[in-house]
Enzyme design. Structure first.
Site, PDB file in Angstrom:
ATOM      1  N   GLN A 134      43.983  31.617  40.356  1.00 38.84           N
ATOM      2  CA  GLN A 134      42.834  32.516  40.266  1.00 38.84           C
ATOM      3  C   GLN A 134      41.509  31.747  40.296  1.00 38.84           C
ATOM      4  O   GLN A 134      40.557  32.151  40.958  1.00 38.84           O
ATOM      5  CB  GLN A 134      42.934  33.341  38.974  1.00 38.84           C
ATOM      6  N   GLU A 144      47.288  44.515  27.705  1.00 38.37           N
ATOM      7  CA  GLU A 144      46.418  45.597  28.151  1.00 38.37           C
ATOM      8  C   GLU A 144      47.017  46.963  27.803  1.00 38.37           C
ATOM      9  O   GLU A 144      48.194  47.079  27.455  1.00 38.37           O
ATOM     10  CB  GLU A 144      46.196  45.518  29.660  1.00 38.37           C
ATOM     11  N   ASP A 176      49.462  42.227  32.413  1.00 40.72           N
ATOM     12  CA  ASP A 176      49.043  41.851  33.753  1.00 40.72           C
ATOM     13  C   ASP A 176      49.092  40.324  33.845  1.00 40.72           C
ATOM     14  O   ASP A 176      48.124  39.632  33.539  1.00 40.72           O
ATOM     15  CB  ASP A 176      47.634  42.374  34.035  1.00 40.72           C
ATOM     16  N   THR A 200      52.884  42.793  37.565  1.00 39.16           N
ATOM     17  CA  THR A 200      52.274  43.492  36.436  1.00 39.16           C
ATOM     18  C   THR A 200      53.382  44.282  35.756  1.00 39.16           C
ATOM     19  O   THR A 200      54.053  45.089  36.400  1.00 39.16           O
ATOM     20  CB  THR A 200      51.164  44.450  36.893  1.00 39.16           C
ATOM     21  N   HIS A 240      36.735  39.693  25.178  1.00 40.82           N
ATOM     22  CA  HIS A 240      37.425  38.921  26.210  1.00 40.82           C
ATOM     23  C   HIS A 240      36.439  38.393  27.248  1.00 40.82           C
ATOM     24  O   HIS A 240      36.473  37.204  27.610  1.00 40.82           O
ATOM     25  CB  HIS A 240      38.478  39.799  26.887  1.00 40.82           C
ATOM     26  N   GLU A 242      42.588  32.281  26.170  1.00 41.47           N
ATOM     27  CA  GLU A 242      41.693  32.399  25.019  1.00 41.47           C
ATOM     28  C   GLU A 242      42.316  31.774  23.773  1.00 41.47           C
ATOM     29  O   GLU A 242      41.645  31.061  23.026  1.00 41.47           O
ATOM     30  CB  GLU A 242      41.379  33.863  24.747  1.00 41.47           C
ATOM     31  N   ASP A 292      42.713  47.394  37.867  1.00 41.27           N
ATOM     32  CA  ASP A 292      42.602  46.704  36.585  1.00 41.27           C
ATOM     33  C   ASP A 292      41.133  46.486  36.252  1.00 41.27           C
ATOM     34  O   ASP A 292      40.358  46.030  37.098  1.00 41.27           O
ATOM     35  CB  ASP A 292      43.329  45.354  36.647  1.00 41.27           C
ATOM     36  N   LYS A 315      46.789  37.262  40.647  1.00 44.49           N
ATOM     37  CA  LYS A 315      47.064  38.475  39.876  1.00 44.49           C
ATOM     38  C   LYS A 315      48.143  39.357  40.502  1.00 44.49           C
ATOM     39  O   LYS A 315      48.785  40.142  39.801  1.00 44.49           O
ATOM     40  CB  LYS A 315      45.775  39.312  39.776  1.00 44.49           C
ATOM     41  N   ARG A 344      46.212  31.360  36.174  1.00 48.61           N
ATOM     42  CA  ARG A 344      44.809  31.001  36.002  1.00 48.61           C
ATOM     43  C   ARG A 344      44.349  29.915  36.966  1.00 48.61           C
ATOM     44  O   ARG A 344      43.184  29.930  37.397  1.00 48.61           O
ATOM     45  CB  ARG A 344      44.559  30.542  34.554  1.00 48.61           C
ATOM     46  N   GLU A 385      48.135  38.948  30.021  1.00 47.13           N
ATOM     47  CA  GLU A 385      46.986  39.758  29.626  1.00 47.13           C
ATOM     48  C   GLU A 385      47.530  41.006  28.943  1.00 47.13           C
ATOM     49  O   GLU A 385      48.190  41.834  29.570  1.00 47.13           O
ATOM     50  CB  GLU A 385      46.111  40.129  30.821  1.00 47.13           C
TER      51      GLU A 385
END
Length: 396
Positions: A223, A184, A216, A240, A117, A341, A110, A236, A220, A182
């Site tokens: 992480q 992607e 993905d 996925t 971002h 975000e 990834d 993570k 948070r 996420e």
């Protein structure tokens, strides 16, 4: 024999022709799987329609390994199918089938290729510093993920557990409280490369077969506690999601655009002789409500540059390798491809069905779709990647 009629505004018209793997609903996945394409509102079994044993398979890997010449030959055969009758045994309705993971994933990488971002997260995590770290404009930052937890769209996602930092600074252990998405774009390698060699940006289309939408999922809080000094790990690796359709690069010719300016100019091994930016528009729905439209055309690093960097040290690639772009975001608030975000780290909640929300709750469903320009004024669809959050199992 019968002719498949395709509505003129279909996102799955004759200029698209993606690849997937299906089983009729209620069929054993181990024995009933076949490779298919989608044409309009129909699923076409390629093992029957083309009478080709490569497609009597539960994944695309055998076909992908044949290489670009074979990819072109089959695409020409599929274009011919559009204009002639097809055996009725090859034709199914989407509601009659279940899509499986289209590729047997070898390795998963990834990246972190969106400047918007990366800038947003830099401002959130390092408000008193430059948002981009010194290396970001010089190389496509990435990390190795976990191929065994790549699942097909529609698979439920169990809320992960892990260590989380508490207000005292010490960790505790429990379910993630800041579960995120996420949005992607993934790239599927068809032809691998040998250990000790590298792939030039000009060789991108000789190795990469096509693209598929990716979510993905990210914890948070887990992480944030674990990522220093070595980067993402348990936050993570739990899941996925990959779309059921792989769109060949050949279908995206009309979507190719130049990259945004890269300053400073990349080192020679990352410079491109062809444009591999892609004008793909994503849509993120949270419990059915549209919350974002991330634009892939804003990505700073191209997929050709990502692949060149991935192999620059001589790392081998294999048929079925998947690498993803990282979160796709734009400069506007409604173009952000993650909820960290959208909610600005939880300080600006999103209004959802009259409630204010920040991160994912149990029972939430996220659906990511995308489309791109096709020939003329038509658009082609990339399908969807869908997932619903389930609570941690009580037995855990």
């Amino acid at each position: 024999m019968t002719r498949v009629e395709v509505p003129p505004d279909s996102l799955f018209g004759p200029d698209n022709l993606p690849y997937g793997v299906y089983v009729p609903r209620g069929t054993d996945h181990r024995t009933g799987a076949r490779v298919c394409t989608r044409l309009g509102d129909h699923i076409i079994d390629l093992s029957v329609a083309l009478n080709d044993p490569d497609f009597a398979s539960r994944d695309l890997n055998t076909f992908l390994a044949r290489g670009p010449r074979r990819w072109r030959e089959v695409r020409e055969q599929l274009r011919e199918l559009v204009d002639r009758d097809i055996h009725v045994e090859a034709i199914h309705r989407p509601a009659e089938v279940e899509l499986l993971l289209p590729v047997r994933i070898a390795d998963y990488v990834d990246f972190y290729a969106s400047i918007d971002h990366a800038t947003n997260l830099g401002r959130l995590f390092r408000p008193d510093s430059e948002p981009l770290l010194p290396n970001w404009r010089h190389l496509p930052v990435g990390y190795h993920g976990r191929s065994g937890t790549v699942v097909v769209s529609g698979t439920d996602i169990v809320r992960p557990r892990g260590q989380r930092r508490t207000d005292s600074g010490a960790p505790d252990f429990g379910p993630s409280r800041r579960l995120d998405i996420e949005a992607e774009l993934g790239f599927v390698i068809g032809v691998g490369s040998e250990l000790g060699t590298s792939i030039d940006t000009a060789e991108f289309a000789d190795h990469v077969f096509g693209v598929a939408l990716v979510n993905d999922w990210s914890a948070r809080d887990i992480q944030a506690w674990e990522y220093q000094p070595l980067g993402p790990f348990l936050g993570k690796s739990f899941a996925t999601s990959l779309a059921g359709w792989v769109t060949p690069l050949a279908a995206l010719d009309s979507a190719r655009v130049p990259l945004p300016d890269q300053v400073p100019e990349p080192l020679p091994y990352l410079r491109e002789s062809e444009k591999w930016g892609l004008d793909i528009e994503l849509t993120v729905r949270w419990n059915g409500q549209v919350v974002s439209h991330p634009p892939y055309s804003r990505m700073y690093w191209s997929p050709a540059q990502m692949l060149a960097h991935l192999t620059a040290n001589g790392a081998a690639t294999r048929t079925g390798d998947l690498y993803a772009s990282g979160t796709i975001s734009g400069p506007a608030p409604d173009q952000r491809g993650s909820f960290i975000e959208l909610s600005w780290g939880g300080s600006e909640p999103v209004t959802l069905d009259g409630d204010t929300r920040t991160f994912l709750e149990d029972g939430d469903e996220v659906v990511i779709t995308a489309s791109a320009p096709g020939p003329g004024r038509r658009r082609i669809g990339l399908g969807e990647v869908r997932g619903r959050i389930r609570p941690v199992h009580e037995s855990r």
